[in-house]
Design a protein around this motif. Structure first.
Motif, PDB file in Angstrom:
ATOM      1  N   ASP A   1      71.027  53.377  57.921  1.00 30.71           N
ATOM      2  CA  ASP A   1      71.744  53.044  56.692  1.00 30.71           C
ATOM      3  C   ASP A   1      71.821  51.540  56.466  1.00 30.71           C
ATOM      4  O   ASP A   1      71.720  51.079  55.324  1.00 30.71           O
ATOM      5  CB  ASP A   1      73.145  53.652  56.705  1.00 30.71           C
ATOM      6  CG  ASP A   1      73.125  55.157  56.483  1.00 30.71           C
ATOM      7  OD1 ASP A   1      72.067  55.694  56.084  1.00 30.71           O
ATOM      8  OD2 ASP A   1      74.175  55.795  56.707  1.00 30.71           O
ATOM      9  N   ALA A   2      71.993  50.761  57.523  1.00 28.70           N
ATOM     10  CA  ALA A   2      72.089  49.303  57.367  1.00 28.70           C
ATOM     11  C   ALA A   2      70.804  48.738  56.768  1.00 28.70           C
ATOM     12  O   ALA A   2      70.844  47.882  55.875  1.00 28.70           O
ATOM     13  CB  ALA A   2      72.392  48.639  58.704  1.00 28.70           C
ATOM     14  N   ALA A   3      69.658  49.229  57.214  1.00 26.15           N
ATOM     15  CA  ALA A   3      68.379  48.760  56.676  1.00 26.15           C
ATOM     16  C   ALA A   3      68.207  49.202  55.233  1.00 26.15           C
ATOM     17  O   ALA A   3      67.678  48.444  54.408  1.00 26.15           O
ATOM     18  CB  ALA A   3      67.224  49.278  57.532  1.00 26.15           C
ATOM     19  N   ARG A   4      68.661  50.402  54.910  1.00 27.44           N
ATOM     20  CA  ARG A   4      68.570  50.883  53.529  1.00 27.44           C
ATOM     21  C   ARG A   4      69.463  50.055  52.615  1.00 27.44           C
ATOM     22  O   ARG A   4      69.071  49.696  51.501  1.00 27.44           O
ATOM     23  CB  ARG A   4      68.945  52.363  53.478  1.00 27.44           C
ATOM     24  CG  ARG A   4      67.921  53.234  54.217  1.00 27.44           C
ATOM     25  CD  ARG A   4      68.394  54.633  54.426  1.00 27.44           C
ATOM     26  NE  ARG A   4      68.483  55.359  53.167  1.00 27.44           N
ATOM     27  CZ  ARG A   4      69.152  56.486  53.023  1.00 27.44           C
ATOM     28  NH1 ARG A   4      69.798  57.001  54.037  1.00 27.44           N
ATOM     29  NH2 ARG A   4      69.173  57.091  51.867  1.00 27.44           N
ATOM     30  N   ILE A   5      70.669  49.731  53.079  1.00 27.51           N
ATOM     31  CA  ILE A   5      71.583  48.897  52.288  1.00 27.51           C
ATOM     32  C   ILE A   5      70.964  47.519  52.064  1.00 27.51           C
ATOM     33  O   ILE A   5      70.960  47.003  50.946  1.00 27.51           O
ATOM     34  CB  ILE A   5      72.963  48.795  52.982  1.00 27.51           C
ATOM     35  CG1 ILE A   5      73.670  50.144  52.936  1.00 27.51           C
ATOM     36  CG2 ILE A   5      73.816  47.702  52.339  1.00 27.51           C
ATOM     37  CD1 ILE A   5      74.883  50.253  53.831  1.00 27.51           C
TER      38      ILE A   5
ATOM     39  N   PRO B   1      75.752  39.285  35.277  1.00 25.95           N
ATOM     40  CA  PRO B   1      77.168  39.221  35.661  1.00 25.95           C
ATOM     41  C   PRO B   1      77.462  40.171  36.828  1.00 25.95           C
ATOM     42  O   PRO B   1      76.796  41.193  37.008  1.00 25.95           O
ATOM     43  CB  PRO B   1      77.901  39.683  34.402  1.00 25.95           C
ATOM     44  CG  PRO B   1      76.940  39.487  33.280  1.00 25.95           C
ATOM     45  CD  PRO B   1      75.576  39.650  33.869  1.00 25.95           C
ATOM     46  N   GLU B   2      78.470  39.846  37.600  1.00 29.44           N
ATOM     47  CA  GLU B   2      78.812  40.618  38.796  1.00 29.44           C
ATOM     48  C   GLU B   2      79.062  42.093  38.502  1.00 29.44           C
ATOM     49  O   GLU B   2      78.673  42.962  39.293  1.00 29.44           O
ATOM     50  CB  GLU B   2      80.052  40.013  39.473  1.00 29.44           C
ATOM     51  CG  GLU B   2      79.799  39.657  40.897  1.00 29.44           C
ATOM     52  CD  GLU B   2      80.999  38.982  41.546  1.00 29.44           C
ATOM     53  OE1 GLU B   2      81.877  39.716  42.054  1.00 29.44           O
ATOM     54  OE2 GLU B   2      81.023  37.742  41.575  1.00 29.44           O
TER      55      GLU B   2
ATOM     56  N   LEU C   1      74.025  48.453  41.701  1.00 31.90           N
ATOM     57  CA  LEU C   1      74.165  48.845  43.105  1.00 31.90           C
ATOM     58  C   LEU C   1      74.707  50.262  43.238  1.00 31.90           C
ATOM     59  O   LEU C   1      74.202  51.058  44.042  1.00 31.90           O
ATOM     60  CB  LEU C   1      75.076  47.868  43.851  1.00 31.90           C
ATOM     61  CG  LEU C   1      74.487  46.487  44.129  1.00 31.90           C
ATOM     62  CD1 LEU C   1      75.569  45.544  44.633  1.00 31.90           C
ATOM     63  CD2 LEU C   1      73.351  46.589  45.138  1.00 31.90           C
ATOM     64  N   ARG C   2      75.734  50.607  42.444  1.00 29.86           N
ATOM     65  CA  ARG C   2      76.289  51.964  42.488  1.00 29.86           C
ATOM     66  C   ARG C   2      75.202  52.997  42.211  1.00 29.86           C
ATOM     67  O   ARG C   2      75.081  54.005  42.914  1.00 29.86           O
ATOM     68  CB  ARG C   2      77.406  52.116  41.448  1.00 29.86           C
ATOM     69  CG  ARG C   2      78.742  51.648  41.897  1.00 29.86           C
ATOM     70  CD  ARG C   2      79.834  51.973  40.864  1.00 29.86           C
ATOM     71  NE  ARG C   2      80.919  51.042  41.049  1.00 29.86           N
ATOM     72  CZ  ARG C   2      81.072  49.889  40.390  1.00 29.86           C
ATOM     73  NH1 ARG C   2      80.229  49.538  39.448  1.00 29.86           N
ATOM     74  NH2 ARG C   2      82.079  49.094  40.663  1.00 29.86           N
ATOM     75  N   GLN C   3      74.410  52.753  41.176  1.00 28.31           N
ATOM     76  CA  GLN C   3      73.364  53.696  40.804  1.00 28.31           C
ATOM     77  C   GLN C   3      72.308  53.812  41.896  1.00 28.31           C
ATOM     78  O   GLN C   3      71.895  54.905  42.261  1.00 28.31           O
ATOM     79  CB  GLN C   3      72.704  53.265  39.487  1.00 28.31           C
ATOM     80  CG  GLN C   3      71.602  54.198  39.031  1.00 28.31           C
ATOM     81  CD  GLN C   3      72.110  55.605  38.773  1.00 28.31           C
ATOM     82  OE1 GLN C   3      73.096  55.782  38.080  1.00 28.31           O
ATOM     83  NE2 GLN C   3      71.452  56.595  39.339  1.00 28.31           N
TER      84      GLN C   3
ATOM     85  N   ALA D   1      81.847  43.820  47.038  1.00 27.06           N
ATOM     86  CA  ALA D   1      81.519  42.745  47.980  1.00 27.06           C
ATOM     87  C   ALA D   1      80.019  42.461  47.953  1.00 27.06           C
ATOM     88  O   ALA D   1      79.594  41.289  47.978  1.00 27.06           O
ATOM     89  CB  ALA D   1      81.979  43.127  49.388  1.00 27.06           C
ATOM     90  N   LEU D   2      79.204  43.500  47.929  1.00 33.90           N
ATOM     91  CA  LEU D   2      77.753  43.307  47.871  1.00 33.90           C
ATOM     92  C   LEU D   2      77.341  42.689  46.534  1.00 33.90           C
ATOM     93  O   LEU D   2      76.443  41.842  46.501  1.00 33.90           O
ATOM     94  CB  LEU D   2      77.035  44.645  48.094  1.00 33.90           C
ATOM     95  CG  LEU D   2      77.131  45.205  49.505  1.00 33.90           C
ATOM     96  CD1 LEU D   2      76.581  46.627  49.545  1.00 33.90           C
ATOM     97  CD2 LEU D   2      76.397  44.313  50.491  1.00 33.90           C
ATOM     98  N   ALA D   3      78.005  43.080  45.443  1.00 41.54           N
ATOM     99  CA  ALA D   3      77.699  42.490  44.144  1.00 41.54           C
ATOM    100  C   ALA D   3      78.009  41.000  44.149  1.00 41.54           C
ATOM    101  O   ALA D   3      77.248  40.188  43.614  1.00 41.54           O
ATOM    102  CB  ALA D   3      78.488  43.206  43.037  1.00 41.54           C
ATOM    103  N   ALA D   4      79.125  40.622  44.764  1.00 39.32           N
ATOM    104  CA  ALA D   4      79.485  39.201  44.861  1.00 39.32           C
ATOM    105  C   ALA D   4      78.444  38.457  45.701  1.00 39.32           C
ATOM    106  O   ALA D   4      78.072  37.319  45.371  1.00 39.32           O
ATOM    107  CB  ALA D   4      80.877  39.050  45.457  1.00 39.32           C
ATOM    108  N   GLU D   5      77.974  39.098  46.762  1.00 40.48           N
ATOM    109  CA  GLU D   5      76.944  38.490  47.614  1.00 40.48           C
ATOM    110  C   GLU D   5      75.644  38.266  46.823  1.00 40.48           C
ATOM    111  O   GLU D   5      75.031  37.207  46.900  1.00 40.48           O
ATOM    112  CB  GLU D   5      76.675  39.401  48.811  1.00 40.48           C
ATOM    113  CG  GLU D   5      75.594  38.930  49.743  1.00 40.48           C
ATOM    114  CD  GLU D   5      75.325  39.942  50.833  1.00 40.48           C
ATOM    115  OE1 GLU D   5      74.131  40.093  51.197  1.00 40.48           O
ATOM    116  OE2 GLU D   5      76.269  40.585  51.332  1.00 40.48           O
TER     117      GLU D   5
END
Length: 105
Positions: A52-56, A71-72, A79-81, A97-101
């Motif tokens: 999962d970490a690699a997929r993320i 925009p964030e 990302l959700r989709q 958090a990932l969107a902010a990153e």
């Protein structure tokens, strides 16, 4: 049929539709159940397991490339989709958090 830009007319065969000879590039076979030895007739399977970490990480990298300057909130929607598409439910806090990153570069 005189106009070559139009689709072939349906045949009078039992299945209706265009005959195999009318296919573009030979896409249809007379016997649709026959495949050649070098023909991929089944979906390709992943040959390397992915955690999962690699997929993320992969989704984040691709999202950054696709919409990193958006925009964030738009990045979070993408990302959700994408996580839904691959069957991962990360929760809204993690998505934000990932969107902010992604937005931060």
């Amino acid at each position: 049929m005189t106009d070559h830009t139009r689709s072939p007319e349906p045949s009078d065969g039992p299945e209706g539709g265009a005959a195999a000879a009318d296919s573009v590039g030979g896409a249809l076979h007379e016997d649709r159940n026959v495949s050649r030895p070098d023909e991929q007739s089944e979906p390709a399977m992943d040959t390397h397991p992915t955690d999962d970490a690699a997929r993320i990480d992969g989704v984040v990298v691709q999202t950054r490339a696709d919409v990193g300057d958006a925009p964030e909130e738009r990045i979070a929607d993408v990302l959700r989709q994408r996580f839904a598409d691959i069957g991962l439910d990360l929760g809204d806090d993690r998505i934000r958090a990932l969107a902010a990153e992604v937005a931060g570069g």
